[in-house]
Design a protein around this motif. Structure first.
Motif, PDB file in Angstrom:
ATOM      1  N   SER A   1      -2.670   5.749   2.881  1.00  0.00           N
ATOM      2  CA  SER A   1      -2.816   5.874   4.164  1.00  0.00           C
ATOM      3  C   SER A   1      -4.362   6.091   4.518  1.00  0.00           C
ATOM      4  CB  SER A   1      -2.158   6.898   5.087  1.00  0.00           C
ATOM      5  OG  SER A   1      -2.546   6.676   6.572  1.00  0.00           O
TER       6      SER A   1
ATOM      7  N   THR B   1       8.958   9.305   0.705  1.00  0.00           N
ATOM      8  CA  THR B   1       7.732   8.906   0.566  1.00  0.00           C
ATOM      9  C   THR B   1       7.832   7.358   0.888  1.00  0.00           C
ATOM     10  OG1 THR B   1       7.902   8.659  -1.758  1.00  0.00           O
ATOM     11  CG2 THR B   1       7.047  10.649  -1.020  1.00  0.00           C
TER      12      THR B   1
ATOM     13  N   ILE C   1       7.744   6.997   4.567  1.00  0.00           N
ATOM     14  CA  ILE C   1       6.492   7.219   5.098  1.00  0.00           C
ATOM     15  C   ILE C   1       5.455   6.342   4.922  1.00  0.00           C
ATOM     16  CG2 ILE C   1       4.662   9.331   4.923  1.00  0.00           C
ATOM     17  CD1 ILE C   1       6.930  11.271   4.107  1.00  0.00           C
ATOM     18  N   ASN C   2       5.613   5.819   3.774  1.00  0.00           N
ATOM     19  CA  ASN C   2       4.376   4.724   3.305  1.00  0.00           C
ATOM     20  C   ASN C   2       4.508   3.469   4.217  1.00  0.00           C
ATOM     21  OD1 ASN C   2       3.161   6.340   1.431  1.00  0.00           O
ATOM     22  ND2 ASN C   2       4.207   5.195  -0.152  1.00  0.00           N
TER      23      ASN C   2
ATOM     24  N   LEU D   1       3.793   4.349   8.079  1.00  0.00           N
ATOM     25  CA  LEU D   1       2.183   4.407   8.028  1.00  0.00           C
ATOM     26  C   LEU D   1       1.604   3.116   8.225  1.00  0.00           C
ATOM     27  CD1 LEU D   1       1.341   7.652   6.128  1.00  0.00           C
ATOM     28  CD2 LEU D   1       1.153   7.463   8.445  1.00  0.00           C
TER      29      LEU D   1
ATOM     30  N   CYS E   1       2.313   1.720  11.539  1.00  0.00           N
ATOM     31  CA  CYS E   1       1.610   2.124  12.623  1.00  0.00           C
ATOM     32  C   CYS E   1       0.121   1.734  12.558  1.00  0.00           C
ATOM     33  CB  CYS E   1       1.677   3.799  12.577  1.00  0.00           C
ATOM     34  SG  CYS E   1       3.045   4.521  12.914  1.00  0.00           S
ATOM     35  N   TRP E   2      -0.416   1.632  11.322  1.00  0.00           N
ATOM     36  CA  TRP E   2      -1.627   1.036  11.256  1.00  0.00           C
ATOM     37  C   TRP E   2      -1.784  -0.350  11.745  1.00  0.00           C
ATOM     38  CZ3 TRP E   2      -5.122   4.510  11.487  1.00  0.00           C
ATOM     39  CH2 TRP E   2      -5.108   5.553  10.675  1.00  0.00           C
TER      40      TRP E   2
ATOM     41  N   TYR F   1      -2.434  -5.330   7.792  1.00  0.00           N
ATOM     42  CA  TYR F   1      -1.626  -3.995   7.519  1.00  0.00           C
ATOM     43  C   TYR F   1      -0.078  -4.213   7.685  1.00  0.00           C
ATOM     44  CZ  TYR F   1      -5.636  -0.949   8.317  1.00  0.00           C
ATOM     45  OH  TYR F   1      -6.974  -0.344   8.132  1.00  0.00           O
TER      46      TYR F   1
ATOM     47  N   CYS G   1       2.674  -3.951   4.836  1.00  0.00           N
ATOM     48  CA  CYS G   1       4.003  -3.085   4.703  1.00  0.00           C
ATOM     49  C   CYS G   1       4.975  -4.026   4.539  1.00  0.00           C
ATOM     50  CB  CYS G   1       3.944  -2.818   6.442  1.00  0.00           C
ATOM     51  SG  CYS G   1       5.664  -1.837   6.830  1.00  0.00           S
TER      52      CYS G   1
END
Length: 142
Positions: free
Chosen positions: A2, A58, A61-62, A65, A68-69, A97, A101
């Motif tokens: 991130s 994880t 989470i990746n 994130l 979200c970016w 981004y 993802c």
């Protein structure tokens, strides 16, 4: 991952945002942003191809994130009343981004599916440089 995403995006925006930049500084910042983008892609690939058998915390989470970016870049591009080059870079960042993802999730699912499912299939093969024990016929064993 991130932090690298944030640095790449911030550098790309800095390349076009500051009005007092020389052409050399703008080109240098742009090249730096491209280099960090490549590093981000390599890190995404490394994280996605880990040798774990299931989707882990994880991984979630990746993916969150990166999503979200993408959302933040899109919202700032829409709401920010800035110069056209800054808004264009924001739109490109939002797409990059979001694509990152999708790439991470796809590669991670492929890596999990490619791993063998049984414990017997995970047994490591001997290294080719190691001598293999030769079977001696019973009549030569004496």
């Amino acid at each position: 991952m991130s932090g690298l995403a944030l640095l790449a995006g911030g550098t790309a925006v800095a390349a076009v945002a500051g009005g007092a930049h020389s052409v050399f500084a703008t080109v240098l910042l742009g090249l730096l942003a491209i280099g960090m983008g490549h590093s981000l892609l390599v890190e995404i690939r490394r994280q996605a191809r880990r040798m774990t058998r299931q989707w882990a915390r994880t991984d979630t989470i990746n993916a969150i994130l990166l999503g979200c970016w993408a959302e933040a870049a899109l919202i700032l591009t829409i709401l920010e009343a800035g110069p056209v080059p800054v808004r264009a870079v924001g739109g490109v960042l939002a797409a990059a981004y979001a694509g990152s993802c999708v790439y991470f999730v796809t590669e991670r699912r492929r890596a999990i599916a490619a791993l063998p499912r049984t414990a017997a299939a995970v047994t490591p093969l001997p290294h080719p440089a190691e001598p293999q024990p030769e079977s001696v016929p019973a009549h030569h064993a004496a």
